[in-house]
Scaffold this motif. Structure first.
Motif, PDB file in Angstrom:
ATOM      1  N   GLU A   1       4.618  19.165  13.438  1.00  0.00           N
ATOM      2  CA  GLU A   1       3.656  18.437  12.338  1.00  0.00           C
ATOM      3  C   GLU A   1       4.283  18.473  11.132  1.00  0.00           C
ATOM      4  OE1 GLU A   1      -0.336  20.533  12.741  1.00  0.00           O
ATOM      5  OE2 GLU A   1      -0.558  19.882  15.062  1.00  0.00           O
ATOM      6  N   GLU A   2       4.001  17.256  10.679  1.00  0.00           N
ATOM      7  CA  GLU A   2       4.723  17.342   9.109  1.00  0.00           C
ATOM      8  C   GLU A   2       3.522  17.891   8.235  1.00  0.00           C
ATOM      9  OE1 GLU A   2       3.824  13.407   7.281  1.00  0.00           O
ATOM     10  OE2 GLU A   2       5.952  13.475   6.395  1.00  0.00           O
ATOM     11  N   VAL A   3       4.207  18.929   7.493  1.00  0.00           N
ATOM     12  CA  VAL A   3       3.396  19.687   6.563  1.00  0.00           C
ATOM     13  C   VAL A   3       3.512  19.186   5.145  1.00  0.00           C
ATOM     14  CG1 VAL A   3       3.147  21.960   5.278  1.00  0.00           C
ATOM     15  CG2 VAL A   3       3.957  21.840   7.593  1.00  0.00           C
TER      16      VAL A   3
ATOM     17  N   GLU B   1       6.401   2.371   6.733  1.00  0.00           N
ATOM     18  CA  GLU B   1       7.340   3.606   6.712  1.00  0.00           C
ATOM     19  C   GLU B   1       6.460   4.858   6.700  1.00  0.00           C
ATOM     20  OE1 GLU B   1      10.561   3.351   6.082  1.00  0.00           O
ATOM     21  OE2 GLU B   1      10.870   1.066   5.431  1.00  0.00           O
ATOM     22  N   LEU B   2       6.778   5.521   7.452  1.00  0.00           N
ATOM     23  CA  LEU B   2       5.658   6.677   7.996  1.00  0.00           C
ATOM     24  C   LEU B   2       6.290   8.105   7.739  1.00  0.00           C
ATOM     25  CD1 LEU B   2       4.223   4.755  10.824  1.00  0.00           C
ATOM     26  CD2 LEU B   2       3.430   4.614   8.404  1.00  0.00           C
ATOM     27  N   GLY B   3       5.621   8.901   8.426  1.00  0.00           N
ATOM     28  CA  GLY B   3       5.835  10.547   8.208  1.00  0.00           C
ATOM     29  C   GLY B   3       7.293  11.040   8.893  1.00  0.00           C
TER      30      GLY B   3
ATOM     31  N   ILE C   1       0.863  -1.097   0.035  1.00  0.00           N
ATOM     32  CA  ILE C   1      -0.025  -0.043   0.028  1.00  0.00           C
ATOM     33  C   ILE C   1       0.703   1.206   0.126  1.00  0.00           C
ATOM     34  CG2 ILE C   1      -1.994   1.342   1.022  1.00  0.00           C
ATOM     35  CD1 ILE C   1      -2.714  -1.590   2.418  1.00  0.00           C
ATOM     36  N   ASN C   2       0.625   2.157  -0.994  1.00  0.00           N
ATOM     37  CA  ASN C   2       1.716   3.195  -1.223  1.00  0.00           C
ATOM     38  C   ASN C   2       0.810   4.606  -1.171  1.00  0.00           C
ATOM     39  OD1 ASN C   2       4.343   2.080  -1.198  1.00  0.00           O
ATOM     40  ND2 ASN C   2       4.006   1.390  -3.269  1.00  0.00           N
ATOM     41  N   PRO C   3       1.791   5.711  -0.934  1.00  0.00           N
ATOM     42  CA  PRO C   3       1.367   6.946  -1.050  1.00  0.00           C
ATOM     43  C   PRO C   3       1.378   7.784  -2.365  1.00  0.00           C
ATOM     44  CG  PRO C   3       3.496   7.072  -0.126  1.00  0.00           C
ATOM     45  CD  PRO C   3       3.015   5.484  -0.403  1.00  0.00           C
TER      46      PRO C   3
ATOM     47  N   GLY D   1       3.100   5.630   4.289  1.00  0.00           N
ATOM     48  CA  GLY D   1       2.017   6.666   4.195  1.00  0.00           C
ATOM     49  C   GLY D   1       2.276   7.237   5.550  1.00  0.00           C
ATOM     50  N   GLY D   2       1.166   7.971   5.672  1.00  0.00           N
ATOM     51  CA  GLY D   2       1.014   8.563   6.778  1.00  0.00           C
ATOM     52  C   GLY D   2       1.219   8.023   8.120  1.00  0.00           C
ATOM     53  N   THR D   3       1.428   8.471   9.233  1.00  0.00           N
ATOM     54  CA  THR D   3       1.353   7.793  10.564  1.00  0.00           C
ATOM     55  C   THR D   3       0.240   7.404  11.151  1.00  0.00           C
ATOM     56  OG1 THR D   3       3.736   8.990  11.297  1.00  0.00           O
ATOM     57  CG2 THR D   3       2.172   8.096  12.931  1.00  0.00           C
ATOM     58  N   ALA D   4      -0.751   8.079  10.877  1.00  0.00           N
ATOM     59  CA  ALA D   4      -2.303   7.895  11.467  1.00  0.00           C
ATOM     60  C   ALA D   4      -2.629   6.338  10.796  1.00  0.00           C
ATOM     61  CB  ALA D   4      -3.023   8.832  11.211  1.00  0.00           C
ATOM     62  N   THR D   5      -2.425   6.420   9.390  1.00  0.00           N
ATOM     63  CA  THR D   5      -2.835   5.416   8.609  1.00  0.00           C
ATOM     64  C   THR D   5      -2.081   4.213   8.821  1.00  0.00           C
ATOM     65  OG1 THR D   5      -3.177   6.839   6.602  1.00  0.00           O
ATOM     66  CG2 THR D   5      -3.476   4.618   6.295  1.00  0.00           C
ATOM     67  N   GLY D   6      -0.663   4.455   9.166  1.00  0.00           N
ATOM     68  CA  GLY D   6       0.159   3.264   9.739  1.00  0.00           C
ATOM     69  C   GLY D   6      -0.286   2.520  10.743  1.00  0.00           C
TER      70      GLY D   6
ATOM     71  N   LEU E   1      -1.320  -4.633  -5.093  1.00  0.00           N
ATOM     72  CA  LEU E   1      -0.585  -3.391  -4.820  1.00  0.00           C
ATOM     73  C   LEU E   1      -1.588  -2.353  -5.110  1.00  0.00           C
ATOM     74  CD1 LEU E   1       1.923  -1.272  -5.161  1.00  0.00           C
ATOM     75  CD2 LEU E   1       1.565  -1.520  -7.706  1.00  0.00           C
ATOM     76  N   LYS E   2      -1.815  -1.500  -3.818  1.00  0.00           N
ATOM     77  CA  LYS E   2      -2.605  -0.478  -3.942  1.00  0.00           C
ATOM     78  C   LYS E   2      -2.234   0.867  -4.006  1.00  0.00           C
ATOM     79  CE  LYS E   2      -5.936   2.423  -2.179  1.00  0.00           C
ATOM     80  NZ  LYS E   2      -5.413   3.636  -2.241  1.00  0.00           N
ATOM     81  N   PRO E   3      -2.203   1.529  -5.018  1.00  0.00           N
ATOM     82  CA  PRO E   3      -1.627   2.972  -5.308  1.00  0.00           C
ATOM     83  C   PRO E   3      -2.626   4.002  -4.565  1.00  0.00           C
ATOM     84  CG  PRO E   3      -2.610   2.224  -7.485  1.00  0.00           C
ATOM     85  CD  PRO E   3      -2.961   1.104  -6.531  1.00  0.00           C
TER      86      PRO E   3
ATOM     87  N   SER F   1       8.128  14.948   0.602  1.00  0.00           N
ATOM     88  CA  SER F   1       9.008  13.805   0.707  1.00  0.00           C
ATOM     89  C   SER F   1       9.217  13.839   2.154  1.00  0.00           C
ATOM     90  CB  SER F   1      10.407  14.330   0.210  1.00  0.00           C
ATOM     91  OG  SER F   1      11.362  13.620   0.565  1.00  0.00           O
ATOM     92  N   CYS F   2       8.846  12.483   2.488  1.00  0.00           N
ATOM     93  CA  CYS F   2       8.888  11.786   3.897  1.00  0.00           C
ATOM     94  C   CYS F   2      10.226  12.601   4.264  1.00  0.00           C
ATOM     95  CB  CYS F   2       8.745  10.360   4.073  1.00  0.00           C
ATOM     96  SG  CYS F   2      10.080   9.570   3.049  1.00  0.00           S
ATOM     97  N   ILE F   3      11.190  12.427   3.942  1.00  0.00           N
ATOM     98  CA  ILE F   3      12.626  12.712   4.584  1.00  0.00           C
ATOM     99  C   ILE F   3      12.947  14.228   4.339  1.00  0.00           C
ATOM    100  CG2 ILE F   3      13.742  10.431   4.358  1.00  0.00           C
ATOM    101  CD1 ILE F   3      14.510  11.421   1.272  1.00  0.00           C
TER     102      ILE F   3
END
Ligand code: NAD
Length: 495
Positions: free
Chosen positions: A389-391, A255-257, A149-151, A233-238, A175-177, A288-290
């Motif tokens: 917070e991640e923008v 792999e999160l925010g 599952i991907n962002p 993806g995002g931390t809440a979804t994770g 695979l879920k885009p 970009s997450c990083i």
């Protein structure tokens, strides 16, 4: 305008319209609708999962030796490279990113398949030390069906990072885009489908199942036949995925925010640091997450460094991803641009000072597009929301620090722990700081360099588990131990 493939999706080895709601995917450079993709429904997920389980168990795949599976992966890598220009054009249209970046992402996906193939060919199963009259072996087996599952930010590269090791491990993949960017994953699915067909393998080994909102991802995660989840993806979804995986007792890598600090010490090479800090946050328009989104500069050079940085940020060329001169392309979607603008508004309400940017650009060139100017904010404490917070956009927040202990306390005062950049000429200080900062990846005098051969993962709320690196296939396999009696020594209860 790139050639847009048909609006079908890949369910159970066949291209057809999904039973879910249609997705109208938009070019964020001008707001035009690129395609209508007929998304998957939960029933489609169920059908794809059953077909994938049968494909994974089919003797022609199950019994394929690792070096033959590697051949399939090499072929997929070659096809991706052959089509890199088309894939790049499609991804630029769907995500807004510059063509230079999307071409690099396509080539990195090709490289991921080749690296995985090579790792597969050279992987060994171990004979472990024996403590008795038996031989012990440690073997690795396919899990069966894997959910990937991907962002939306780097679709084809994230797809390859999960699909290559999952197939390499002998599995089938659902695979879920992401809803906003299904097109390049579907094009990637067509290439994989072609290779599977040419090799006489079950085409249901890969399904590509776009969906609106959380419905399709949730159906994949909860499906009883799905035995492992790879999520970015995002931390809440994770967290939601981790809970569902815990209920089923299946492994999930997350792999999160991030909200990564980028640190400029008093002894930094200022020219190098200026370029690196700008690239670290404003490339990919900050999506970009990083991204190095929190800048810490030693108090002694804070004013001069931030002043010069702001001058240069004002000069960055904002424009469509198709213009070779563009440095900062539109954001992925108008709704996301509005979310970034709202984060900047909150920073202003909290007393922040916008040093540059802080608005959408004006003019004909930007009409209808999801643009936002590269923005630098300061005069806020590290506790402000924009510092915590991640923008996920082109927004950098700058803070001064006085000494190393204060710096480490500020940098680590975050729920995230994904990445960190350190700009310094002092090798010992770099080593010390690199060890003290809580981050899965630390860059010293460089930033955002990535290699498939280097393990990647986050600490704290930035994730769980590792992708990439030599062991990337093992993460998609089950380990089994075999004991094999080697002599006739009687067991304790033998008569
Ligand atoms: P998101 O979490 O909203 O969505 C990611 C994917 O999960 C999408 O495909 C979505 O449809 C699906 N999904 C949503 N809810 C679900 C549920 N309940 N169950 C199963 N699947 C579900 O993230 P996004 O907005 O698409 O992407 C941005 C986020 O991704 C940012 O937080 C960014 O930091 C993160 N990211 C992390 C990395 C990394 O490697 N650490 C890389 C890229 C992006």
């Amino acid at each position: 305008m790139p050639r847009i493939p048909a609006d079908e999706i890949l369910i159970a080895g066949q291209w057809r319209l999904g039973g879910g709601l249609p997705i109208h995917t938009v070019d964020p450079a001008d707001g035009t609708v690129l395609a209508t993709v007929h998304a998957a429904s939960p029933e489609d997920v169920n059908e794809a999962a059953h077909a994938a389980a049968a494909a994974a168990a089919a003797p022609e795949w199950r019994d394929l030796r690792p070096h033959r599976r590697a051949r399939v992966l090499y072929r997929i890598g070659d096809l991706i490279e052959e089509h890199a220009d088309d894939l790049a054009a499609l991804q630029t249209a769907d995500t807004g990113k510059t063509l230079a970046e999307t071409r690099a992402l396509a080539l990195s996906a090709a490289g991921t398949f080749r690296y995985t193939a090579a790792a597969l060919e050279t992987a060994e199963e171990a004979i472990t030390p024996s403590r008795g009259p038996y031989l012990t072996m440690s073997t690795y087996e396919a899990i069966g069906v894997v959910g990937a599952i991907n962002p939306w930010n780097s679709p084809i590269a994230s797809d390859a990072q999960k699909v290559a090791p999952a197939l390499g491990g002998g599995n089938a993949v659902l695979l879920k885009p992401a809803e906003w960017t299904p097109l390049v994953s579907l094009a990637f699915g067509r290439l994989v489908h072609r290779v599977l067909t040419e090799e006489g393998l079950p085409t249901a080994l890969l399904a590509v199942l776009p969906g609106k909102g959380r419905v399709v991802g949730d159906a994949i995660v909860r499906h009883p036949l799905v035995g492992r989840i790879g999520f970015t993806g995002g931390t809440a979804t994770g967290r939601a995925i981790a809970r569902a995986a815990a209920d089923k007792l299946v492994p999930a890598s997350l792999e999160l925010g991030g909200k990564s600090p980028t640190i400029v010490r008093e002894d930094a090479d200022v020219e190098q640091a200026l370029a690196g800090v700008m690239y670290g946050i404003f490339s990919s328009s900050g999506q970009s997450c990083i991204a190095g989104s929190r800048l810490f500069v030693h108090r002694s050079l804070y004013d001069s460094f931030v002043g010069e940085l702001v001058e240069r940020v004002r000069e960055l060329r904002v424009g469509p991803g198709t213009d070779p001169g563009t440095q900062v392309a539109p954001l992925v979607h108008h709704a996301h641009r509005d979310a970034v603008a709202a984060a900047v508004d909150r920073a202003l309400e909290e007393g922040g000072r916008v040093l540059c940017g802080g608005a959408a650009p004006e003019g004909e060139r930007y009409a209808g597009g999801a643009y936002y100017l590269p923005t630098v904010i300061d005069s806020l404490p590290n506790s402000a929301r924009v510092c915590q917070e991640e923008v996920f956009g082109p927004v950098l927040v700058a803070l001064p620090y006085a000494d190393e202990d204060e710096l480490v306390a500020l940098a680590n005062d975050s729920v995230y722990g994904l990445a960190c950049g350190i700009w310094t000429r002092d090798a010992r200080a770099a080593w010390r700081l690199g060890r003290r900062i809580e981050a899965g990846t630390v860059w010293i005098n460089t930033y955002k360099q990535f290699s498939i051969s280097t393990p990647f993962g986050g600490m704290k709320d930035s994730g769980l588990g590792i992708e990439k690196g030599r062991d990337l296939i093992r993460a998609y396999q089950r380990q089994k131990s075999l004991y094999w009696g080697t002599d006739a020594t009687p067991l304790p209860w033998a008569n």
